[in-house]
Design a protein around this motif. Structure first.
Motif, PDB file in Angstrom:
ATOM      1  N   ALA A  10      -6.543  -6.030   6.413  1.00 18.13           N
ATOM      2  CA  ALA A  10      -5.079  -5.964   6.446  1.00 18.13           C
ATOM      3  C   ALA A  10      -4.660  -5.067   7.605  1.00 18.13           C
ATOM      4  N   ALA A  11      -3.365  -5.112   7.913  1.00 19.92           N
ATOM      5  CA  ALA A  11      -2.777  -4.261   8.970  1.00 19.92           C
ATOM      6  C   ALA A  11      -3.518  -4.429  10.298  1.00 19.92           C
ATOM      7  N   ASP A  12      -3.689  -5.701  10.715  1.00 19.42           N
ATOM      8  CA  ASP A  12      -4.388  -5.986  11.983  1.00 19.42           C
ATOM      9  C   ASP A  12      -5.762  -5.319  12.036  1.00 19.42           C
ATOM     10  N   SER A 190      -0.401   6.583   5.431  1.00 16.97           N
ATOM     11  CA  SER A 190       0.539   7.198   4.479  1.00 16.97           C
ATOM     12  C   SER A 190       1.217   6.148   3.600  1.00 16.97           C
ATOM     13  N   ALA A 191       1.527   4.977   4.173  1.00 15.18           N
ATOM     14  CA  ALA A 191       2.150   3.902   3.371  1.00 15.18           C
ATOM     15  C   ALA A 191       1.185   3.392   2.314  1.00 15.18           C
ATOM     16  N   LEU A 192      -0.086   3.273   2.690  1.00 18.10           N
ATOM     17  CA  LEU A 192      -1.093   2.786   1.741  1.00 18.10           C
ATOM     18  C   LEU A 192      -1.379   3.823   0.658  1.00 18.10           C
ATOM     19  N   GLU A 193      -1.437   5.082   1.042  1.00 22.59           N
ATOM     20  CA  GLU A 193      -1.635   6.149   0.048  1.00 22.59           C
ATOM     21  C   GLU A 193      -0.550   6.114  -1.017  1.00 22.59           C
ATOM     22  N   LYS A 194       0.689   5.875  -0.589  1.00 24.33           N
ATOM     23  CA  LYS A 194       1.823   5.805  -1.527  1.00 24.33           C
ATOM     24  C   LYS A 194       1.649   4.617  -2.479  1.00 24.33           C
ATOM     25  N   LYS A 195       1.244   3.471  -1.915  1.00 22.99           N
ATOM     26  CA  LYS A 195       1.033   2.264  -2.723  1.00 22.99           C
ATOM     27  C   LYS A 195      -0.055   2.500  -3.779  1.00 22.99           C
ATOM     28  N   LYS A 210      -3.899 -11.268 -13.490  1.00 23.85           N
ATOM     29  CA  LYS A 210      -3.959 -11.150 -12.028  1.00 23.85           C
ATOM     30  C   LYS A 210      -5.408 -11.302 -11.542  1.00 23.85           C
ATOM     31  N   THR A 211      -5.559 -11.925 -10.390  1.00 24.42           N
ATOM     32  CA  THR A 211      -6.869 -12.095  -9.765  1.00 24.42           C
ATOM     33  C   THR A 211      -7.107 -10.950  -8.774  1.00 24.42           C
ATOM     34  N   PRO A 212      -8.337 -10.769  -8.302  1.00 17.38           N
ATOM     35  CA  PRO A 212      -8.566  -9.781  -7.238  1.00 17.38           C
ATOM     36  C   PRO A 212      -7.669 -10.018  -6.018  1.00 17.38           C
ATOM     37  N   GLU A 213      -7.428 -11.289  -5.676  1.00 21.16           N
ATOM     38  CA  GLU A 213      -6.528 -11.593  -4.557  1.00 21.16           C
ATOM     39  C   GLU A 213      -5.109 -11.120  -4.852  1.00 21.16           C
ATOM     40  N   ASP A 214      -4.644 -11.339  -6.087  1.00 23.27           N
ATOM     41  CA  ASP A 214      -3.293 -10.884  -6.473  1.00 23.27           C
ATOM     42  C   ASP A 214      -3.176  -9.369  -6.322  1.00 23.27           C
ATOM     43  N   ILE A 215      -4.209  -8.661  -6.748  1.00 28.12           N
ATOM     44  CA  ILE A 215      -4.190  -7.190  -6.682  1.00 28.12           C
ATOM     45  C   ILE A 215      -4.144  -6.726  -5.225  1.00 28.12           C
ATOM     46  N   MET A 216      -4.942  -7.360  -4.376  1.00 26.29           N
ATOM     47  CA  MET A 216      -4.940  -6.986  -2.955  1.00 26.29           C
ATOM     48  C   MET A 216      -3.594  -7.329  -2.298  1.00 26.29           C
ATOM     49  N   ASN A 217      -2.998  -8.452  -2.685  1.00 27.78           N
ATOM     50  CA  ASN A 217      -1.676  -8.800  -2.141  1.00 27.78           C
ATOM     51  C   ASN A 217      -0.611  -7.797  -2.570  1.00 27.78           C
ATOM     52  N   GLU A 218      -0.726  -7.314  -3.820  1.00 26.82           N
ATOM     53  CA  GLU A 218       0.233  -6.322  -4.299  1.00 26.82           C
ATOM     54  C   GLU A 218       0.106  -5.015  -3.513  1.00 26.82           C
ATOM     55  N   LEU A 219      -1.141  -4.594  -3.258  1.00 29.20           N
ATOM     56  CA  LEU A 219      -1.361  -3.320  -2.570  1.00 29.20           C
ATOM     57  C   LEU A 219      -1.188  -3.421  -1.056  1.00 29.20           C
ATOM     58  N   LEU A 220      -1.598  -4.542  -0.489  1.00 29.04           N
ATOM     59  CA  LEU A 220      -1.693  -4.642   0.973  1.00 29.04           C
ATOM     60  C   LEU A 220      -0.810  -5.722   1.586  1.00 29.04           C
ATOM     61  N   GLU A 222       2.289  -6.138   2.285  1.00 26.77           N
ATOM     62  CA  GLU A 222       3.278  -5.792   3.315  1.00 26.77           C
ATOM     63  C   GLU A 222       2.636  -5.522   4.672  1.00 26.77           C
ATOM     64  N   PHE A 223       1.298  -5.308   4.670  1.00 25.56           N
ATOM     65  CA  PHE A 223       0.601  -5.048   5.932  1.00 25.56           C
ATOM     66  C   PHE A 223       0.015  -6.329   6.541  1.00 25.56           C
ATOM     67  N   GLY A 224       0.120  -7.441   5.830  1.00 30.62           N
ATOM     68  CA  GLY A 224      -0.474  -8.685   6.312  1.00 30.62           C
ATOM     69  C   GLY A 224      -1.942  -8.766   5.934  1.00 30.62           C
TER      70      GLY A 224
END
Length: 295
Positions: A10-12, A190-195, A210-220, A222-224
């Motif tokens: 994520a995040a490039d 800092s954005a990820l720490e907050k999440k 929720k699937t592992p993909e769902d969990i990663m989408n929830e956490l990450l 917004e970063f792509g």
């Protein structure tokens, strides 16, 4: 949902992650070792982490071992995984029973108490790489987070969870490992720490379907998020009667002859999968002959 691990970035590519669903892995371990609920939770967490860390290995023959030696009543845990996320493990005292924690949860921290976590990576070098840290909480996820920061200097967030049914079978199990790359920006960190601070728990998300993909989408999300690969994971032990026979032969002729004199079959147990192998007196005699031939 079948057991698997998904990996991606994520995040490039400033962040990499591994997320797993491991219900069947943990349930098989529970059945094989007849673990108590708190031992199931402890071993299940370490098996989940081991499977993900095994899948991080680059070469097919690489192996990773996670070993906890501790002062708590569980006595210790050992898990080994390969690069294909085949994983096996055991608890020293699988029948440990403890009252729930103040929060009403299985008290894994109390089961482990003080101790040391050792991570051994056998990656084809002359000597395996070994890193060691003290347990910070005994809850395993926090201990691994500390290990990555202290021993590998990688800012990491580890979350692991095992949820039990009322009949003590495994309802859900899973986890994730999120790591910051050296070039990650302060803004992303800092954005990820907050999440992550706001994230409830792995098991509550799995319970919601929720699937592992769902969990990663929830956490990450917004970063792509980019998902690269999905790898099946399973409880798997490579022991066999032939391998165990070699181990018995290695104790030497005198020891084997003492067993023969007893006139009884012997039973040898594999620590990792709890499979029992029986050798008759005639088989022991053949093994004694092999020790003679090997001299």
């Amino acid at each position: 949902m079948k057991d698997y691990i998904v990996r991606g970035t994520a995040a490039d590519d400033q962040v990499r992650f591994f997320a797993a669903y491991t219900k069947d892995v943990v349930e098989e371990a529970r059945q094989r070792h007849n673990t108590s609920p708190v031992a199931t939770a402890a071993l299940g967490r370490l098996l989940t982490a081991g499977a993900m860390m095994g899948s991080m290995c680059k070469n097919e023959q690489d192996l990773i071992t996670l070993q906890i030696k501790c002062s708590g009543p569980i006595g210790g845990l050992t898990v080994t995984a390969d690069s294909k996320a085949n994983v096996k493990g055991y608890a020293v005292h699988p029948d440990v029973m403890l009252p729930p924690s103040k929060e009403g949860k299985l008290d894994v921290g109390k089961a482990l108490d003080l101790g040391v976590l050792t991570v051994i990576k056998d990656i084809g070098m002359k000597e395996p790489y070994s890193g060691q840290t003290h347990l910070v909480s005994g809850e395993i996820a926090e201990d691994l987070t500390y290990y990555f920061a202290a021993s590998e200097q990688i800012p990491t967030s580890v979350a692991l969870g095992v949820l039990m049914n009322k009949d003590n079978t495994v309802r859900h199990a899973g986890g994730f490992i999120i790591q910051m790359m050296p070039y990650a920006s302060e803004e992303v960190i800092s954005a990820l720490e907050k999440k992550i601070a706001e994230f409830e728990s792995v098991t509550s998300h799995l319970e919601e379907g929720k699937t592992p993909e769902d969990i990663m989408n929830e956490l990450l999300g917004e970063f792509g998020v980019k998902f690269y690969e999905t790898v099946p994971t399973k409880f798997s032990c490579n022991c066999s009667k032939e391998r165990v026979e070699k181990a018995v032969i290695s104790v030497g002729k005198d020891e084997i002859n003492d067993m023969i004199k007893d006139g009884k079959d012997i039973e040898v147990n594999c620590h990792f999968c709890n499979t029992h192998y029986t050798f008759s007196v005639d088989e022991l005699k053949q093994m004694a002959e092999k020790t003679e031939a090997g001299r």
